[in-house]
Design an enzyme around this catalytic site. Structure first.
Site, mmCIF file in Angstrom:
data_model
loop_
_atom_site.group_PDB
_atom_site.id
_atom_site.type_symbol
_atom_site.label_atom_id
_atom_site.label_comp_id
_atom_site.label_asym_id
_atom_site.label_seq_id
_atom_site.Cartn_x
_atom_site.Cartn_y
_atom_site.Cartn_z
ATOM 1 N N SER A 65 0.834 -1.200 0.000
ATOM 2 C CA SER A 65 0.000 0.000 0.000
ATOM 3 C C SER A 65 0.870 1.251 0.000
ATOM 4 C CB SER A 65 -0.917 0.010 1.232
ATOM 5 O OG SER A 65 -1.701 1.179 1.268
ATOM 6 N N TYR A 89 2.222 25.869 -3.724
ATOM 7 C CA TYR A 89 1.979 24.691 -2.892
ATOM 8 C C TYR A 89 0.757 23.926 -3.400
ATOM 9 C CZ TYR A 89 0.331 21.996 1.144
ATOM 10 O OH TYR A 89 -0.137 20.993 1.965
ATOM 11 N N THR A 90 -0.318 24.666 -3.717
ATOM 12 C CA THR A 90 -1.529 24.032 -4.226
ATOM 13 C C THR A 90 -1.265 23.319 -5.541
ATOM 14 O OG1 THR A 90 -2.873 25.740 -3.153
ATOM 15 C CG2 THR A 90 -3.938 24.433 -4.862
ATOM 16 N N MET A 91 -0.488 23.939 -6.430
ATOM 17 C CA MET A 91 -0.123 23.300 -7.699
ATOM 18 C C MET A 91 0.591 21.975 -7.454
ATOM 19 S SD MET A 91 1.294 26.704 -9.612
ATOM 20 C CE MET A 91 2.146 25.799 -10.904
ATOM 21 N N ALA A 92 1.523 21.978 -6.500
ATOM 22 C CA ALA A 92 2.301 20.768 -6.215
ATOM 23 C C ALA A 92 1.409 19.659 -5.660
ATOM 24 C CB ALA A 92 3.430 21.091 -5.244
ATOM 25 N N LYS A 93 0.474 20.022 -4.780
ATOM 26 C CA LYS A 93 -0.434 19.018 -4.221
ATOM 27 C C LYS A 93 -1.414 18.501 -5.275
ATOM 28 C CE LYS A 93 0.837 18.530 0.103
ATOM 29 N NZ LYS A 93 1.397 17.241 0.578
#
Length: 289
Positions: A176, A195-199
């Site tokens: 898993s 950060y949002t782009m990376a996530k």
């Protein structure tokens, strides 16, 4: 109680403190042997390993690696080896599990850099102030994408290659991978664009890897917490604004609530679940500002 030679092994990145340490402790309590990755928090990692080994001898080790900066990150181990590439550093983490216990059953990609990169703020390279403690947005990009997307890709690749190489010896083993994504992929925090782009990339990796690795019976899923155990430097105003928008209980998710979902995804109860991302955010991602 001693560790069974057949105990499943989990590699948890960013395991020294906050959410990572909670996940590592929860896995250990479920009978896993754990490899605790850390970057700078050597003392915290050593303390956690000592605590876990006191509960069950030879059940925890620590391994240091910088997974954040693709271009300049370093790696150190007790033997003094210094792999150069990010992939070799990621491979070394998986190799550490096999060197100590001969297996690695679970990978939790938890290590993450997290800070704002406002689009309207000039960075040092443009004659403005630095982004956090970073000298430029280019360095911030390598840091944020390295820890949140690229390193998880390389860790999954190294993990899967080891599974493929040892498939005959480990027949019947359940594997898993859990990627710690973020509820911000549904509703971003103001100023945290990179950060949002990376996530978002990590969430896409979760689905793609699940499809590609199903033939090896490796399940790949994600957990998307809202704000949970927060970094010390997060502005209080940001925290309050977040909590105000959470429909259920108007609070952060606890580390234990998030860890419980990770444990479920690693367990036989989730044996037919792959390619999904479970939100643990009290409904935050359902709301709009």
């Amino acid at each position: 109680m001693t560790t069974s030679p057949t105990a499943p092994v989990a590699l948890v990145t960013g395991a020294a403190k906050r959410l990572g340490s909670s996940i590592a402790e929860a896995l250990h309590a479920e009978g896993y042997t754990v490899c605790l990755h850390y970057h700078r928090s050597a003392a915290d990692a050593s303390t956690l390993a000592a605590t876990l080994n006191a509960r069950r001898p030879n059940s925890a080790i620590t391994v240091q690696a910088d997974l954040s900066n693709v271009a300049t990150a370093s790696f150190s181990e007790t033997d003094g080896s210094v792999p150069v590439t990010l992939f070799s550093r990621c491979s070394a983490l998986v190799d550490a599990c096999y060197m100590h216990w001969g297996r690695c059953d679970v990978l939790v990609n938890n290590a993450s850099s997290f800070y704002p990169t406002p689009l309207l703020r000039k960075d040092a390279g443009e004659g403005g102030s630095s982004v956090g403690d970073k000298e430029s947005l280019e360095v911030a990009a390598a840091d944020l994408f390295g820890s949140n997307a690229i390193a998880p890709y390389f860790l999954i690749k190294a993990f899967a290659q080891r599974v493929a190489d040892t498939r005959a010896e480990q027949r019947g083993t359940s594997y898993s991978i859990v990627n710690m994504v973020d509820a911000m992929t549904s509703q971003p925090l103001l100023g945290y664009t990179m950060y949002t782009m990376a996530k978002e990339a990590l969430e896409g990796l979760t689905r793609s890897a699940a499809l590609e690795l199903a033939s090896l019976q490796i399940r790949v899923n994600g957990v998307s917490p809202g704000l949970s155990v927060l970094p010390d430097d997060m502005p209080f105003s940001v925290q309050e604004d977040y909590r105000r928008k959470v429909p259920l209980y108007q609070r952060n998710s606890s580390a234990e609530e998030v860890s419980d979902v990770v444990i479920f995804l690693c367990s036989p109860k989730a044996k037919y679940i792959t390619g999904t991302c479970i939100k643990v955010d009290g409904g935050y991602s359902l709301t709009r500002a």
